[in-house]
Write a protein that holds these residues in place. Structure first.
Motif, PDB file in Angstrom:
ATOM      1  N   THR A 167       1.373  -1.455  -0.276  1.00 44.31           N
ATOM      2  CA  THR A 167      -0.070   0.318   0.179  1.00 44.31           C
ATOM      3  C   THR A 167       0.958   1.625  -0.575  1.00 44.31           C
ATOM      4  O   THR A 167       1.902   1.014   0.841  1.00 44.31           O
ATOM      5  N   ALA A 168       0.234   2.234  -1.123  1.00 39.80           N
ATOM      6  CA  ALA A 168       1.449   3.380  -1.373  1.00 39.80           C
ATOM      7  C   ALA A 168       0.391   4.387  -1.035  1.00 39.80           C
ATOM      8  O   ALA A 168      -0.992   4.429  -1.016  1.00 39.80           O
ATOM      9  N   TYR A 169       0.218   6.053   0.252  1.00 36.47           N
ATOM     10  CA  TYR A 169       0.113   6.900   0.348  1.00 36.47           C
ATOM     11  C   TYR A 169       0.611   8.044  -0.521  1.00 36.47           C
ATOM     12  O   TYR A 169       2.086   8.179   0.230  1.00 36.47           O
ATOM     13  N   TYR A 170      -0.407   8.124  -0.298  1.00 36.76           N
ATOM     14  CA  TYR A 170       0.847   9.391  -1.681  1.00 36.76           C
ATOM     15  C   TYR A 170       0.216  11.406  -0.820  1.00 36.76           C
ATOM     16  O   TYR A 170      -0.600  11.211   0.157  1.00 36.76           O
ATOM     17  N   ARG A 171       1.006  11.829  -0.823  1.00 33.01           N
ATOM     18  CA  ARG A 171       1.578  13.261  -0.731  1.00 33.01           C
ATOM     19  C   ARG A 171       0.310  13.986  -0.774  1.00 33.01           C
ATOM     20  O   ARG A 171       0.196  13.701  -2.130  1.00 33.01           O
ATOM     21  N   PRO A 172       0.085  15.248   0.203  1.00 35.55           N
ATOM     22  CA  PRO A 172       0.166  15.325   1.683  1.00 35.55           C
ATOM     23  C   PRO A 172      -0.841  14.515   2.107  1.00 35.55           C
ATOM     24  O   PRO A 172      -0.501  15.040   3.312  1.00 35.55           O
ATOM     25  N   TYR A 173      -1.940  14.041   1.780  1.00 31.34           N
ATOM     26  CA  TYR A 173      -3.041  13.359   2.865  1.00 31.34           C
ATOM     27  C   TYR A 173      -2.349  12.393   3.539  1.00 31.34           C
ATOM     28  O   TYR A 173      -3.370  11.832   4.481  1.00 31.34           O
ATOM     29  N   ALA A 174      -0.389  11.875   3.320  1.00 26.30           N
ATOM     30  CA  ALA A 174       0.071  11.009   3.923  1.00 26.30           C
ATOM     31  C   ALA A 174      -0.066  11.858   5.494  1.00 26.30           C
ATOM     32  O   ALA A 174       0.832  11.000   6.731  1.00 26.30           O
ATOM     33  N   ASP A 175       0.252  12.663   5.685  1.00 30.77           N
ATOM     34  CA  ASP A 175       0.514  13.599   6.898  1.00 30.77           C
ATOM     35  C   ASP A 175       0.527  13.263   7.817  1.00 30.77           C
ATOM     36  O   ASP A 175       0.906  13.807   8.990  1.00 30.77           O
ATOM     37  N   ASN A 176      -0.606  12.972   7.865  1.00 27.51           N
ATOM     38  CA  ASN A 176      -1.611  12.543   9.252  1.00 27.51           C
ATOM     39  C   ASN A 176      -1.286  11.265   9.840  1.00 27.51           C
ATOM     40  O   ASN A 176      -1.866  11.081  10.546  1.00 27.51           O
ATOM     41  N   LEU A 177      -1.036  10.280   8.907  1.00 29.42           N
ATOM     42  CA  LEU A 177      -0.222   8.874   9.028  1.00 29.42           C
ATOM     43  C   LEU A 177      -0.109   8.586  10.460  1.00 29.42           C
ATOM     44  O   LEU A 177       2.067   8.809  10.692  1.00 29.42           O
ATOM     45  N   PRO A 178       0.247   7.420  11.546  1.00 30.30           N
ATOM     46  CA  PRO A 178       1.275   7.513  12.261  1.00 30.30           C
ATOM     47  C   PRO A 178       2.178   6.838  12.291  1.00 30.30           C
ATOM     48  O   PRO A 178       3.433   7.319  12.901  1.00 30.30           O
TER      49      PRO A 178
END
Length: 209
Positions: A167-178
């Motif tokens: 799983t890839a999380y893309y910027r900027p939405y991944a900023d709040n991931l633990p």
């Protein structure tokens, strides 16, 4: 004059700050003058590296020791080139989108070469060139991307703790991931104060390089 022994890893892993050119992503993108980055500096960002003998990876005690020490239970191999990868040009562009993972990304180059780009403390891109024999660990939570170089070929082993999760999380939405918050805390980065919702449009559960 006292000679300083060269780190053997430097023969298979090099790093430098990138320019801001929009030229082909497969080009080196050196600055002028060139500004190289030491492997020790990469380690300060959590990027670890080893040099191994890629010709004996199937029975390599050093590789087995790394796997045991770091609990890399999963291992497979992948080839990225026009002849081996379906939708090659589209996939290369996808790999190059800035993202992070909630687990380490561990790659061991058996043949060919490629570029791993990571962000430094000031959000500037560092390009890491990994060649045959180079093993690199990109830590969870760091923004990064991958592309081939102009040779258009790499064969690599992918290592993972437990079952693989691509799983890839893309910027900027991944900023709040633990995982991102933990990375920022451990390595002393300034945290992005903007808040963005995580939804399926910014998560991609696809087979990553």
């Amino acid at each position: 004059m006292v000679s300083i022994a060269k780190d053997p890893r430097e023969e298979v892993i090099e790093a430098w700050y990138m320019d801001d050119s929009d030229d082909d992503q497969r080009f080196p993108h050196y600055r002028e003058p060139k500004k190289f980055v030491s492997l020790d500096k990469l380690a300060e960002l959590g990027v670890l590296s080893w040099r191994l003998d890629a010709n004996k990876y199937e029975n390599d005690e050093e590789l087995n020791k790394i796997r045991e020490t770091r609990s890399y239970l999963y291992m497979d191999s992948i080839e990225v080139c026009p002849e081996k990868l379906s939708n090659y040009e589209g996939m290369i562009k996808k790999f190059f989108e800035e993202h992070l993972h909630i687990d380490e990304e561990v790659r061991y180059c058996l043949e060919g070469s490629g570029y791993f780009d990571v962000r430094d403390y000031n959000d500037v891109w560092i390009r890491i060139w990994v060649k045959k024999g180079g093993l690199i660990v990109v830590p969870a939570g760091i923004y990064h991307r991958f592309t081939l170089d102009s040779s258009n070929y790499i064969k690599a082993i992918r290592l993972f703790v437990g079952d693989p999760v691509w799983t890839a999380y893309y910027r900027p939405y991944a900023d709040n991931l633990p995982a991102r918050k933990q990375y920022v805390e451990i390595f002393g980065l300034r945290e992005n104060t903007a808040h963005h919702a995580i939804n399926d449009s910014v998560i991609r559960r696809v087979d990553e390089f």
